[in-house]
Design a protein around this motif. Structure first.
Motif, mmCIF file in Angstrom:
data_model
loop_
_atom_site.group_PDB
_atom_site.id
_atom_site.type_symbol
_atom_site.label_atom_id
_atom_site.label_comp_id
_atom_site.label_asym_id
_atom_site.label_seq_id
_atom_site.Cartn_x
_atom_site.Cartn_y
_atom_site.Cartn_z
ATOM 1 N N THR A 121 0.865 -1.178 0.000
ATOM 2 C CA THR A 121 0.000 0.000 0.000
ATOM 3 C C THR A 121 0.903 1.230 0.000
ATOM 4 O OG1 THR A 121 -0.088 0.167 2.402
ATOM 5 C CG2 THR A 121 -1.800 -1.186 1.340
ATOM 6 N N THR A 122 0.355 2.363 -0.341
ATOM 7 C CA THR A 122 1.155 3.597 -0.343
ATOM 8 C C THR A 122 1.710 3.858 1.060
ATOM 9 O OG1 THR A 122 -0.877 4.868 -0.041
ATOM 10 C CG2 THR A 122 -0.039 4.672 -2.287
ATOM 11 N N THR A 152 5.238 -3.211 -6.133
ATOM 12 C CA THR A 152 4.150 -2.644 -6.909
ATOM 13 C C THR A 152 3.303 -1.904 -5.882
ATOM 14 O OG1 THR A 152 4.160 -4.476 -8.478
ATOM 15 C CG2 THR A 152 2.149 -3.137 -8.365
ATOM 16 N N VAL A 153 3.296 -0.578 -5.990
ATOM 17 C CA VAL A 153 2.610 0.248 -4.989
ATOM 18 C C VAL A 153 1.169 0.460 -5.433
ATOM 19 C CG1 VAL A 153 2.661 2.423 -3.728
ATOM 20 C CG2 VAL A 153 4.806 1.359 -4.437
ATOM 21 N N MET A 154 0.248 0.251 -4.498
ATOM 22 C CA MET A 154 -1.180 0.336 -4.789
ATOM 23 C C MET A 154 -1.900 1.149 -3.713
ATOM 24 S SD MET A 154 -1.752 -3.681 -5.628
ATOM 25 C CE MET A 154 -2.907 -3.604 -6.974
ATOM 26 N N PHE A 155 -3.032 1.727 -4.098
ATOM 27 C CA PHE A 155 -3.886 2.370 -3.108
ATOM 28 C C PHE A 155 -4.505 1.279 -2.238
ATOM 29 C CE2 PHE A 155 -4.103 5.623 -6.514
ATOM 30 C CZ PHE A 155 -3.533 6.668 -5.796
ATOM 31 N N PRO A 193 -4.955 -6.476 -3.302
ATOM 32 C CA PRO A 193 -5.672 -7.760 -3.220
ATOM 33 C C PRO A 193 -5.785 -8.240 -1.772
ATOM 34 C CG PRO A 193 -3.993 -7.825 -4.937
ATOM 35 C CD PRO A 193 -3.772 -6.556 -4.168
ATOM 36 N N MET A 194 -6.868 -8.944 -1.476
ATOM 37 C CA MET A 194 -7.126 -9.365 -0.097
ATOM 38 C C MET A 194 -6.228 -10.515 0.366
ATOM 39 S SD MET A 194 -10.868 -11.106 -0.727
ATOM 40 C CE MET A 194 -11.210 -11.341 0.985
ATOM 41 N N ASN A 195 -5.450 -11.117 -0.538
ATOM 42 C CA ASN A 195 -4.551 -12.203 -0.157
ATOM 43 C C ASN A 195 -3.108 -11.728 0.025
ATOM 44 O OD1 ASN A 195 -3.943 -11.732 -2.866
ATOM 45 N ND2 ASN A 195 -3.606 -13.887 -3.314
ATOM 46 N N LEU A 229 9.522 -8.166 8.108
ATOM 47 C CA LEU A 229 9.757 -7.368 6.904
ATOM 48 C C LEU A 229 9.632 -8.226 5.650
ATOM 49 C CD1 LEU A 229 10.498 -4.664 5.682
ATOM 50 C CD2 LEU A 229 12.907 -5.207 6.089
ATOM 51 N N ALA A 230 10.136 -9.457 5.714
ATOM 52 C CA ALA A 230 10.058 -10.358 4.562
ATOM 53 C C ALA A 230 8.607 -10.677 4.204
ATOM 54 C CB ALA A 230 10.822 -11.642 4.851
ATOM 55 N N LEU A 231 7.745 -10.818 5.191
ATOM 56 C CA LEU A 231 6.334 -11.163 4.936
ATOM 57 C C LEU A 231 5.534 -10.008 4.346
ATOM 58 C CD1 LEU A 231 5.587 -13.286 8.105
ATOM 59 C CD2 LEU A 231 5.404 -14.065 5.731
ATOM 60 N N LEU A 232 5.907 -8.784 4.689
ATOM 61 C CA LEU A 232 5.145 -7.618 4.235
ATOM 62 C C LEU A 232 5.123 -7.551 2.705
ATOM 63 C CD1 LEU A 232 3.633 -5.077 5.302
ATOM 64 C CD2 LEU A 232 5.771 -3.839 4.953
ATOM 65 N N GLY A 233 3.937 -7.509 2.148
ATOM 66 C CA GLY A 233 3.773 -7.383 0.706
ATOM 67 C C GLY A 233 3.696 -8.694 -0.053
#
Length: 179
Positions: free
Chosen positions: A9-10, A42-45, A50-52, A95-99
């Motif tokens: 997310t942003t 990939t930065v998204m609003f 996606p919910m997963n 940190l590894a899990l984020l995104g």
């Protein structure tokens, strides 16, 4: 999609940039992970994520090197509540899990210099998805959503004073018998 591709997310992306700017140099163990995450992001609003995907405050199940899965809440920093409930992004695994998306893995070097494979099994709760769901339910329920509606009650400003009857001689004191 490359091995390191992640969706942020942003807000999450901005937090990672700040963390990278505050790194203690090349010796900081988080520096290479931050670099990989930011370059592959990939930065998204928040409405489009996606919910997963694991975002901050998401409850996830993951495993390290194929061991028994563990569930945690990805947090911004160390929390003072129950031990073992949160996994801060100030740690290499958090940190590894984020995104990451469900089923995706991220490889990091551990303290011994060996590689750890972190696999995201499932995102049980994501705040962005929960927010979208709540807003959709509110839109579907319409104006009769159980919330009280506004009802205007005329205040004392608009009420005329009650007239007190005056006796035929113009004296309006009923005397001691009225008490």
């Amino acid at each position: 999609m490359t091995k390191d591709t992640c969706f942020l997310t942003t807000k999450d992306f901005t937090i990672l940039e700040v963390m990278r700017d505050r790194c203690l140099g090349r010796d900081d163990p988080l520096a290479p992970i931050l670099k990989r995450k930011i370059e592959a992001a990939t930065v998204m609003f928040r409405d489009d994520i996606p919910m997963n995907v694991a975002t901050l405050s998401s409850r996830v199940t993951f495993s390290v090197n194929g061991r028994k899965p563990d569930s945690r809440i990805i947090s911004h920093d160390r929390m003072t509540s129950a031990i073992g409930m949160f996994l801060p992004i100030t740690t290499a695994r958090g940190l590894a899990l984020l995104g990451l998306s469900e089923g995706q893995e991220f490889t990091i070097a551990n303290a011994d210099g060996e590689e750890d494979r972190i696999l995201l099994h499932e995102v049980h709760y994501q705040p962005e998805a929960a927010r979208r769901e709540k807003e959709a339910l509110e839109r579907m329920s319409g104006p009769n959503s159980g919330k009280p509606s506004l009802r205007v009650i005329r205040g004392a400003f608009h009420v005329q004073p009650r007239l007190v009857p005056v006796s035929h001689d113009g004296f309006d004191d009923p005397g001691p018998s009225a008490a």
